[in-house]
Design a protein around this motif. Structure first.
Motif, PDB file in Angstrom:
ATOM      1  N   ALA A   1       0.849  -1.200   0.000  1.00 31.96           N
ATOM      2  CA  ALA A   1       0.000   0.000   0.000  1.00 31.96           C
ATOM      3  C   ALA A   1       0.883   1.249   0.000  1.00 31.96           C
ATOM      4  CB  ALA A   1      -0.925  -0.004   1.201  1.00 31.96           C
ATOM      5  N   ALA A   2       0.311   2.354  -0.378  1.00 32.76           N
ATOM      6  CA  ALA A   2       1.051   3.625  -0.412  1.00 32.76           C
ATOM      7  C   ALA A   2       1.495   4.027   0.996  1.00 32.76           C
ATOM      8  CB  ALA A   2       0.180   4.708  -1.026  1.00 32.76           C
ATOM      9  N   LYS A   3       2.646   4.715   1.079  1.00 36.68           N
ATOM     10  CA  LYS A   3       3.177   5.109   2.385  1.00 36.68           C
ATOM     11  C   LYS A   3       2.241   6.056   3.126  1.00 36.68           C
ATOM     12  CE  LYS A   3       8.102   4.511   1.386  1.00 36.68           C
ATOM     13  NZ  LYS A   3       9.439   5.166   1.352  1.00 36.68           N
ATOM     14  N   ASP A   4       1.550   6.902   2.370  1.00 38.06           N
ATOM     15  CA  ASP A   4       0.659   7.854   3.034  1.00 38.06           C
ATOM     16  C   ASP A   4      -0.614   7.201   3.572  1.00 38.06           C
ATOM     17  OD1 ASP A   4      -0.672   7.329   0.692  1.00 38.06           O
ATOM     18  OD2 ASP A   4      -0.581   9.376  -0.081  1.00 38.06           O
ATOM     19  N   SER A   5      -0.788   5.871   3.333  1.00 37.34           N
ATOM     20  CA  SER A   5      -1.950   5.169   3.881  1.00 37.34           C
ATOM     21  C   SER A   5      -1.666   4.612   5.281  1.00 37.34           C
ATOM     22  CB  SER A   5      -2.362   4.023   2.946  1.00 37.34           C
ATOM     23  OG  SER A   5      -1.363   3.010   2.921  1.00 37.34           O
ATOM     24  N   ALA A   6      -0.435   4.772   5.762  1.00 36.83           N
ATOM     25  CA  ALA A   6      -0.050   4.222   7.063  1.00 36.83           C
ATOM     26  C   ALA A   6      -0.813   4.897   8.203  1.00 36.83           C
ATOM     27  CB  ALA A   6       1.449   4.374   7.267  1.00 36.83           C
ATOM     28  N   LYS A   7      -1.158   4.083   9.197  1.00 41.29           N
ATOM     29  CA  LYS A   7      -1.787   4.597  10.416  1.00 41.29           C
ATOM     30  C   LYS A   7      -0.730   4.713  11.512  1.00 41.29           C
ATOM     31  CE  LYS A   7      -6.322   2.705   9.295  1.00 41.29           C
ATOM     32  NZ  LYS A   7      -7.436   1.843   9.745  1.00 41.29           N
ATOM     33  N   GLU A   8      -0.972   5.610  12.466  1.00 46.03           N
ATOM     34  CA  GLU A   8       0.050   5.939  13.472  1.00 46.03           C
ATOM     35  C   GLU A   8      -0.482   5.786  14.883  1.00 46.03           C
ATOM     36  OE1 GLU A   8       2.083  10.047  14.924  1.00 46.03           O
ATOM     37  OE2 GLU A   8       2.301   9.590  12.787  1.00 46.03           O
TER      38      GLU A   8
END
Length: 294
Positions: free
Chosen positions: A55-62
């Motif tokens: 998945a795209a890096k900007d889809s990561a949850k924190e």
């Protein structure tokens, strides 16, 4: 112990000691904290990010953990049988340090229902069905279970992969009977969700007649009409008359009219037809023998 503020971000990264799934929708990760030299100042928090692999890096949850003493954490709400990239890093007042990343796969879950279950062919004793695999398998599909039921009776058939195609013929069914068919996929440890029930009725079977006009016959299904055939005893012409069946199954009767007085009418049956055929064959053989003798 007093820690001085620093203008440098942490130089070290938490060492991930273990990462494993705890269910089909959760994982736990455990790490070793930084040393004082690696931290380079006051601890602010652990930063954990996660996303599906690919998945795209900007889809990561924190996630952020402010307690420095915590050295493990569980992540919930994940998708079954999916690979995740999980990263852990430390932040001090100067910023974030480098991250440690690990790949974890969630456990197998319950497969979705097979799609587009349909009937390909129906006979009096068989039903051939087809289907498509689940849109979300949530695991490694090992096969399918087909359930066919009528009344209070249910029978299950197991089909293990590999399969040439996703279709199957159910056999030894009862003619003219209503059945309900469902299909489920299964993995090593989970049985999937059930497909929508498919209603199907087997065909009627052909009547099994006796050679005697007065005997009964066995028939599965609804009788719509009878065909009465008759001829004069010495005549070759055959008359056929369709007779509607009684709707409630009572004994049927039919009056033959417009017959010639003094003539014997013979209803045709299998025995009579067979006798005529045998007599014709015997006559032809006799003629052939006579020709050869001469």
């Amino acid at each position: 112990m007093c820690r001085l503020r620093s203008l440098a971000a942490p130089s070290g990264k938490p060492a991930i000691l273990a990462a494993h799934n705890t269910s089909s929708t959760s994982v736990r990760v455990r790490w070793r904290p930084l040393s004082s030299q690696e931290l380079r100042g006051e601890f602010q928090y652990y930063r954990i990010t996660y996303r599906e692999r690919g998945a795209a890096k900007d889809s990561a949850k924190e996630l952020r953990i402010k307690d420095e003493r915590i050295q493990s954490h569980a992540i919930f709400g994940l998708r079954p049988f999916t690979q995740y990239l999980i990263s852990v890093q430390v932040e001090n007042p100067a910023g974030l340090g480098p991250s440690s990343t690990v790949v974890v796969t969630t456990d197998e879950g319950v497969p979705e229902a097979p799609r587009q279950v349909s009937v390909l062919n129906v006979t009096d004793t068989t039903v051939t069905i087809s289907w498509l695999p689940p849109s979300r398998r949530n695991g490694l599909i090992e096969g399918y279970r087909i359930y066919i039921s009528t009344g209070n009776f249910t029978n299950a058939t197991w089909l293990r992969l590999p399969l040439d195609n996703t279709q199957y013929t159910l056999r030894n069914l009862v003619p003219f009977t209503n059945y309900s068919v469902t299909v489920k996929a299964f993995t090593r440890s989970m049985e999937g969700r059930e497909s929508a029930a498919l209603a199907v009725t087997t065909d009627v079977s052909s009547p099994s007649f006796s050679s005697s006009p007065n005997s009964s016959f066995i028939f599965s299904g609804r009788v719509h009409h009878y065909l009465v055939s008759y001829r004069a005893e010495r005549a070759a012409a055959i008359t056929e008359v369709p007779v509607a069946a009684d709707p409630v199954g009572r004994e049927g009767k039919f009056l033959l009219s417009n017959l010639t007085a003094g003539t014997l009418a013979a209803p045709l049956n299998a025995g009579l037809i067979a006798g005529i055929a045998c007599a014709c064959c015997a006559f032809l053989l006799a003629l052939a023998a006579l020709a050869i003798w001469r």
